[in-house]
Each structure stands twice: as C-alpha cells, then as structure tokens.
Write a protein that holds these residues in place. Sequence first.
Motif, mmCIF file in Angstrom:
data_model
loop_
_atom_site.group_PDB
_atom_site.id
_atom_site.type_symbol
_atom_site.label_atom_id
_atom_site.label_comp_id
_atom_site.label_asym_id
_atom_site.label_seq_id
_atom_site.Cartn_x
_atom_site.Cartn_y
_atom_site.Cartn_z
ATOM 1 N N ILE A 188 35.865 19.636 75.923
ATOM 2 C CA ILE A 188 36.231 18.110 75.418
ATOM 3 C C ILE A 188 35.584 17.304 76.381
ATOM 4 O O ILE A 188 35.592 17.510 77.702
ATOM 5 C CB ILE A 188 37.745 17.978 75.469
ATOM 6 C CG1 ILE A 188 38.303 18.932 74.404
ATOM 7 C CG2 ILE A 188 38.019 16.444 75.052
ATOM 8 C CD1 ILE A 188 39.791 18.738 74.036
ATOM 9 N N VAL A 189 34.743 16.354 75.783
ATOM 10 C CA VAL A 189 33.886 15.452 76.687
ATOM 11 C C VAL A 189 33.935 13.903 76.221
ATOM 12 O O VAL A 189 34.468 13.581 75.164
ATOM 13 C CB VAL A 189 32.222 16.185 76.428
ATOM 14 C CG1 VAL A 189 32.088 17.401 76.977
ATOM 15 C CG2 VAL A 189 32.027 15.871 74.851
ATOM 16 N N GLN A 190 33.383 13.269 77.234
ATOM 17 C CA GLN A 190 33.160 11.824 76.792
ATOM 18 C C GLN A 190 31.456 11.503 76.757
ATOM 19 O O GLN A 190 30.928 11.986 77.286
ATOM 20 C CB GLN A 190 33.471 10.860 77.987
ATOM 21 C CG GLN A 190 33.451 9.387 77.569
ATOM 22 C CD GLN A 190 34.170 8.765 78.885
ATOM 23 O OE1 GLN A 190 35.260 8.850 79.363
ATOM 24 N NE2 GLN A 190 33.352 7.885 79.596
ATOM 25 N N ASP B 3 38.688 17.904 82.561
ATOM 26 C CA ASP B 3 39.497 18.908 83.061
ATOM 27 C C ASP B 3 40.471 19.503 82.072
ATOM 28 O O ASP B 3 41.804 18.912 82.408
ATOM 29 C CB ASP B 3 39.782 18.391 84.565
ATOM 30 C CG ASP B 3 40.662 19.859 85.056
ATOM 31 O OD1 ASP B 3 40.714 20.840 84.502
ATOM 32 O OD2 ASP B 3 41.328 19.456 86.127
ATOM 33 N N CYS B 4 40.466 19.941 81.103
ATOM 34 C CA CYS B 4 41.289 20.296 79.853
ATOM 35 C C CYS B 4 40.834 21.689 79.070
ATOM 36 O O CYS B 4 39.709 21.884 79.181
ATOM 37 C CB CYS B 4 41.206 19.070 79.121
ATOM 38 S SG CYS B 4 41.722 19.224 77.569
ATOM 39 N N PRO B 5 41.774 22.369 78.917
ATOM 40 C CA PRO B 5 41.431 23.609 78.132
ATOM 41 C C PRO B 5 40.587 22.999 76.983
ATOM 42 O O PRO B 5 40.879 22.402 76.207
ATOM 43 C CB PRO B 5 42.836 24.373 77.840
ATOM 44 C CG PRO B 5 43.779 23.583 78.428
ATOM 45 C CD PRO B 5 43.396 22.248 79.042
ATOM 46 N N PRO B 6 39.648 23.860 76.464
ATOM 47 C CA PRO B 6 38.474 23.572 75.674
ATOM 48 C C PRO B 6 39.397 24.161 74.255
ATOM 49 O O PRO B 6 40.166 24.923 74.293
ATOM 50 C CB PRO B 6 37.347 24.705 75.772
ATOM 51 C CG PRO B 6 37.914 25.703 76.562
ATOM 52 C CD PRO B 6 38.866 25.188 77.414
ATOM 53 N N LEU B 7 38.728 23.463 73.064
ATOM 54 C CA LEU B 7 39.298 23.975 71.777
ATOM 55 C C LEU B 7 38.689 25.387 71.485
ATOM 56 O O LEU B 7 37.573 25.708 71.453
ATOM 57 C CB LEU B 7 38.850 22.988 70.766
ATOM 58 C CG LEU B 7 39.361 21.661 70.709
ATOM 59 C CD1 LEU B 7 38.885 20.790 69.347
ATOM 60 C CD2 LEU B 7 40.870 21.695 70.707
ATOM 61 N N ALA C 178 45.397 12.325 70.938
ATOM 62 C CA ALA C 178 46.124 12.269 71.988
ATOM 63 C C ALA C 178 45.267 11.639 73.184
ATOM 64 O O ALA C 178 44.945 12.401 74.087
ATOM 65 C CB ALA C 178 46.917 13.569 72.620
ATOM 66 N N PRO C 179 44.891 10.301 72.959
ATOM 67 C CA PRO C 179 43.822 9.766 73.961
ATOM 68 C C PRO C 179 43.818 10.293 75.186
ATOM 69 O O PRO C 179 42.901 10.400 75.860
ATOM 70 C CB PRO C 179 43.864 8.263 73.934
ATOM 71 C CG PRO C 179 45.011 8.252 72.896
ATOM 72 C CD PRO C 179 45.704 9.471 72.389
ATOM 73 N N ALA C 180 44.935 9.949 76.016
ATOM 74 C CA ALA C 180 44.969 10.312 77.493
ATOM 75 C C ALA C 180 45.546 11.945 77.809
ATOM 76 O O ALA C 180 45.677 12.054 79.167
ATOM 77 C CB ALA C 180 45.929 9.396 78.310
ATOM 78 N N ALA C 181 45.277 12.717 76.842
ATOM 79 C CA ALA C 181 45.703 13.909 77.297
ATOM 80 C C ALA C 181 44.809 15.094 77.653
ATOM 81 O O ALA C 181 45.127 15.901 78.434
ATOM 82 C CB ALA C 181 46.374 14.854 75.864
ATOM 83 N N PHE C 182 43.591 14.275 77.863
ATOM 84 C CA PHE C 182 42.661 15.162 78.304
ATOM 85 C C PHE C 182 42.305 15.279 79.815
ATOM 86 O O PHE C 182 41.850 16.191 80.462
ATOM 87 C CB PHE C 182 41.159 14.902 77.804
ATOM 88 C CG PHE C 182 41.505 14.720 76.195
ATOM 89 C CD1 PHE C 182 42.052 15.564 75.399
ATOM 90 C CD2 PHE C 182 41.130 13.559 75.497
ATOM 91 C CE1 PHE C 182 42.340 15.618 74.117
ATOM 92 C CE2 PHE C 182 41.448 13.224 74.341
ATOM 93 C CZ PHE C 182 41.864 14.266 73.507
ATOM 94 N N ASP C 183 43.061 14.318 80.595
ATOM 95 C CA ASP C 183 42.954 14.267 82.171
ATOM 96 C C ASP C 183 44.329 14.940 82.457
ATOM 97 O O ASP C 183 45.451 14.791 81.898
ATOM 98 C CB ASP C 183 43.170 13.059 82.649
ATOM 99 C CG ASP C 183 41.451 12.260 82.354
ATOM 100 O OD1 ASP C 183 40.563 13.141 82.692
ATOM 101 O OD2 ASP C 183 41.382 11.173 82.131
ATOM 102 N N PRO C 184 44.352 15.964 83.411
ATOM 103 C CA PRO C 184 45.662 16.432 83.810
ATOM 104 C C PRO C 184 46.528 15.320 84.173
ATOM 105 O O PRO C 184 46.390 14.207 84.766
ATOM 106 C CB PRO C 184 45.331 17.069 85.178
ATOM 107 C CG PRO C 184 43.638 17.280 85.116
ATOM 108 C CD PRO C 184 43.233 16.180 84.314
ATOM 109 N N ASP C 185 47.697 15.622 84.104
ATOM 110 C CA ASP C 185 48.996 14.665 84.732
ATOM 111 C C ASP C 185 49.161 14.619 85.972
ATOM 112 O O ASP C 185 48.662 15.480 86.690
ATOM 113 C CB ASP C 185 50.500 15.268 84.152
ATOM 114 C CG ASP C 185 50.726 14.675 82.682
ATOM 115 O OD1 ASP C 185 50.347 13.740 82.307
ATOM 116 O OD2 ASP C 185 51.871 15.595 82.040
ATOM 117 N N PRO C 186 49.115 13.311 86.584
ATOM 118 C CA PRO C 186 49.198 13.320 88.014
ATOM 119 C C PRO C 186 50.422 14.051 88.651
ATOM 120 O O PRO C 186 51.329 14.230 88.018
ATOM 121 C CB PRO C 186 49.282 11.907 88.205
ATOM 122 C CG PRO C 186 49.816 11.048 86.987
ATOM 123 C CD PRO C 186 49.419 12.230 85.786
#
Length: 733
Positions: free
Chosen positions: A45-47, A80-84, A113-121
Amino acid sequence: MKEDSHDLLFPSPQKRVVPVLVPMPAPGPYSYSLPEGMDAAPGAIVQVPLGPRKVIGVVWDGGQTAVDARKLRPVEKIFDCPPLDKPMRRFIDWVAAYTLSPPGLVARMALRAPAAFDPDPMVEGLRFCGHVPEKLTPARQKVLDMAGDGLSWTKSGLAHAAGVSSSVIEGLLRQGVFEQVFLPPPPLVAPPQADYAPHRLAGHQHDAAEVLVDAVRAARFSVALIDGVTGSGKTEVYFEAIAECLRQGRQALILLPEIALTTAFLDRFHDRFGSKPAEWHSDLATRTREKVWRQTATGEIRVVAGARSALFLPFENLGLIIVDEEHDPAFKQEDRVFYNARDMAVVRARLGNLPAVLVSATPSVESQVNSQQGRYQRIHLPTRYADAAMPDLHLIDMRRHPPERGGFLSPLMLRAVQKTIEKKQQALLFLNRRGYAPLTLCRVCGHRFQCPDCSSWLVEHRFRGQIQCHQCGHAEPTPQACPECGTLDHLVACGPGVERIAEEVERHFPEARTLVLSSDLGGVKRLRLELEAIARGEADIVIGTQLVAKGHNFPLMTLVGIVDADVGLANGDPRAAERTFQLLSQVTGRAGRTGLKSHGLLQTYQPQHPVMQAIVSGDAQAFYDREITEREKAALPPFGRLVSIIVSADSRAEAEGHARQLRQAAPPVSGIMLLGPAEAPLAMIRGRHRFRLLVHGRRNSDMQGFVRAMLENGPKERRSIQVQVDVDPQSFL
Ligand code: ADP
Ligand code: ZN
C-alpha cells in the motif's frame, strides 16, 4: 503474503516501474517509478501523486509496461502496513470483471480506512523498577501489590486495577518508583476462545456441525447451505465451525444483512466465545473502522461480523466465511459497484481456497438449485430446537372478514391481538410500509401529491407532519390546501403505513403500550434500545416494517399479524413470489421461539395464491419446487442470466436516444436477447429520466463480453448521461 517475499528480497533491476491501482474509476492501474532504495512488491500500500493530489493506492500485479521510467512520477511512500495478499488482489480483479466496474473502484472498497495504513501510535505506560517509595500509604501499597511483578501497565489501567485515583500513580511516578515504557495499543476486542462455553448440540445439530467442522479442517474451497427453520439452531451449528476455525489459528468472517441492528447476535457470540467479534458496517466511527481494518490485516482480530463490505477487509489468514440470512436482498449493493455479497463471498472463498457456509430458513432459489445440483452441500435442520413449536399459521380472507370502514385490521385480527395482550404476551403487526399513508390525494379535484424530482408518490409521515419521497428524500410540510384547486382540508390519505396502523391499534386498545418500529424513526442507537425494550417485554403491541424480520429474539412474542400479505406479489419482479414467501416466513418465524404457544395470521385478498398456501401449509418444499419449475421454463435465474442497464439523463429524449444507440451497438450473439429500451418503472429519480435495457442470456452465455462490446461500440460517453450496469439484478425498477 508469502508468495511475494521473493520479490521483496530480490528486486530485479528492471522492476523499477510499478503498476499502482488507485481508488478511482480508471480502467486499470497507472505506472509509477520506484525511487532508488525503495522496493514495493505487489500488494504494498503506497502513496502516489495523482494530478495535484496525493492518493493511496496498491501496487498491482502485471508485467513490465513499455514506458520510460524517467518520465514517470515516483511512488512517494510505502506504508508500514501488511500488503493486500494475492487472493485479495485476484478477488478485486474478479469482482471488477464480473460486475463490469473499474478495478480502482473495487479496490477503493478494500481501502476505505484512510488512516489505517500507518501503525497506531504506541501508548504511554509504566513499569515498577524496584524502588520502594519513602512514604508507603495504604493506597500506594495497593498499587505496588498490583504492579510489583514488574509487568507493564497503562496509567489508567493500573489506577483502575488498584482502585486508586490517578494522582496516586502520578505521585509514585515522580518519586522514580516507575519507569516510563511504551506499549503497543490494546486490541479492539479480546480474542474469542473456541472452547469458552460450547453448547451441547442435539443429535442432528451435532451431525450438521460435524460436516462444517470437517470442511474447516479440510481447509479448501467448499460451499455448504444450512437450510433450517427459524429456531432450529443454525447459529449454534455454525458457531462450531467458527470454533474449529479459531482452533486452527485462522480468522472467520460472518456476513449479516443488518449488522447495525443485531446486538442480540453480538451478545450471543460473546456468551459462546467469551468476547464479541469485531463489527464492521457503515455506522462505525472512522477511528474504529480504521482500527478494525488494521487489526484484521495484522491478525489481531480473529472474527469479524459485518455487513457486505466486510468481504473486502484484508484478512491476514481467513479460514471461513459464513453468510447468514443468505437470501436477504440487503446483500446486494446497488451503488457504484453493483454486487451481491452472497455470491461474491463464494467467489472469495474459491480464490482463497477456503470453505463458505450459506445459512437461511428460506434459502434463495439460486442456492436451492445449487444444492439440488450438488454444487453446494445441503445441511438440513427440519425442526426447532427443544420442541419449541412453530407458530400455527392461518390466512384471514379479507373478502369475507373485511375491516370496518376506514380501518385495515380485520375483526379476526383484532380479536387475536386482544387475546394475546390479555395473556400479557406480545403481538407484532407487520407492514412493510413506512409512514402514515403511501398516497395522498385531493378529494375534490383528484390531485395526487407526487415528488417534483421522481416518479413516485409522496408518502405522508404524520409523526413528522411531512410528506416525503422515499426515492430521493424530498420532504415538505403536509399541506392544508390542495395546490391544484385550492380547496382546504379535503386531502385524503390512501392506504396504510405503519403509523396509520398504530393509530387504528390505539383506537382499539387505548390501554396497551404500542410501539412503532421503523427505520425513519430514529437512528441505529434508538432502534437498538427499542429492540432491547421489546425483548424485555416493555411493549404490548409492536407495529413494524421489515426491520423486525431480522434475527431478533422476542421471548414473549406469541402473535404475528401480517397486515397485507399481498403487498409484494403484484409487481414485475421475477423474484416477487420468492421475496414474499421469504419475508412472510421470516416474520412469522419471530413468534414462539421460546416454547409458548404462538400464532401467525396473514391478511390476504388472494388466499388461494400458491405463496399463501405454501406458507400456511408449512410445505416450503412445494413452494420451491413450483418456483424452480417456473424459473426453468422462463429461463430466469439461475437457469438463465440477466443484466440490467439503466441509462439516465436530464432530459427524457437524451436518455431514450442514448439507450437506443446502445441497443444498435449490441453484437449479434446467439442465445442472448436484448429487451428494450423501455422507460423504467421508476421513470424519474432525482430529476433524471431513466430508460432500461435488459439483457437475457443462457446460463453459459458470456454476458459480460456482450455488454462490454455494446458499451465499447456504442455512443460516446457524455457527461450528461449515466449508464449503470447491474449484473444479476435484484431490482427491476
Ligand atoms: P436459528 O439460527 O436456526 O434461528 P438458533 O441457533 O438461534 O436458531 O437457536 C434458536 C434458539 O434455541 C436459541 O435461543 C438458541 O440459543 C437455542 N438453542 C438451539 N440449539 C441449542 C443447543 N444445542 N443448546 C442450547 N440452546 C440451543
Ligand atoms: Zn423524489
């Protein structure tokens, strides 16, 4: 995800251009360059920049494209998120091809889920480091008793566990008794436990569960259809499949048609597994959605119960899909990407090589045929659990027992309600029509109130003092005078809605506690509270729309009265009889689930109709047999295939003209027939005129190929014209 690790570890030099699928209605992925030192395998998942914006996309599969990498814009960031994973990517491609939707729009459903791709602080926490404080008060002692083992705590968690105020903790922190640590955020829901509180299954339930447990153990694609009357224990049975799935360390997905309303289901799951499943539906707060998305991807969430869009969640290790109430029309999405989540669940199971279980007391004709032909394994639960009797059902012939003038309830129905509430039990009156009256007209000139933007009548909502359009939401205060002839106070309400039935009930039973349950009378929260109140017996007479048909358990409900059993029969929908049968069976199935003697009464003007006969005789099989024969004769689904195409435009002529040109562009294909264009039954919605084409093919026809050719050879797309393709349509309006 494993399949991609090779690419991730050994990026080959020529892979510096990557296709990225962005969540837009583009026909396919766009090419981007990968900057030096950045590697992104398919699924990442990229920007990326898109025009002036930055958007989130997914690195897609596909070979090297013949483009000059130097001219491309670069991928800006990898999350920093698991890939599809690969099955999910194939699924997105498959749904796009099948529904004739741009893959980007399907991918959008998986990325919502717009902000789900960054790990939770990380969250701040503390840990006892061995220093004993100078002054040891009793409160401080309690804290040390809890935290003395050296494990990490959150501040509030420790204060709560020790039963002290947070100032005590702060004081100890200042004295250096604790050191500060950072903890991963707590999971949204605790993991369910497979063997928390299993029920003892009755003999045939046990056999049914065994079949499902074996399917989960086999860990490959299969489809089972659990077909069993309401109250037979279908839920208990599939809970065993979920338990096995948990034991195998895999995740389970339960699709439900109306998740926002099924508190009772979540509680039941909690009783069985010791914690609730994660919920997924459109009413979730954004933050919660993001957490569910991420924790499903990381595998922290083990079971999701969700509405149709949960099918697009990025499970880390999905091992089972359950589709409860598989016949329910709510599984069909009719917006942007038109898809049926029940059918796509089977596709997802096939691509992920895992078992799917469809569940219903009144399976769809499609699933019945699939099980008859051996594609689905049928699991039949013919009787209610623990001798709870089915309600005994009777028709009320409205021609022989008509209601009094101005009323809609037959004297027989009123008498049954009377008897029920005398026994301190509950009666449900069901009518699938919101508001007070479906049509308002002027008695003097005959003027009918119609929506200015749609071809539909305005429905009076007396509680609100409004007349409303149920197509577009247009609403205006209920007028006093006729806008056509100006006469005052001569408007008449025609036909009943739930509010009008409530009025009639209150006239006859002024002492009873009457409650109207309808989706327009408050949000999800209020409905949940009302459903709980009914379950506790805090209403005598409930008047409801189809909301009440779905899965609730009302122990005291011993009478179900259907106000107008004929309502669904009289339209041009090939599934009208099936829908009526399902809805009425479902509603009458609400009664007597806990052993009290119960009744169902159906008011009808067509007591001889096969649907009515099938319901009262309890001979569902006879109904299905007849329905399946009719469908086969007419080559209707599942024996033939349909695609509906709606062309809409601001002007009638433009819509019709475009639809005609589309028709002319259709390739000649044997076995495929094109009907129309004809004005749609809902000829106008939100000011747009609508024309319909219907493609009717054989079971093995290439419907998608046909429609694609038609769209490609047809008239140029124009901004003012919208063409909506609906493969396997449910709605014929
Ligand atoms: P369905 O899903 O077929 O409508 P349910 O699974 O909801 O049926 O079962 C109906 C009721 O019977 C529920 O209250 C359920 O808890 C109870 N029940 C069914 N089977 C069992 C069982 N084996 N042990 C205990 N309770 C059961
Ligand atoms: Zn309208």
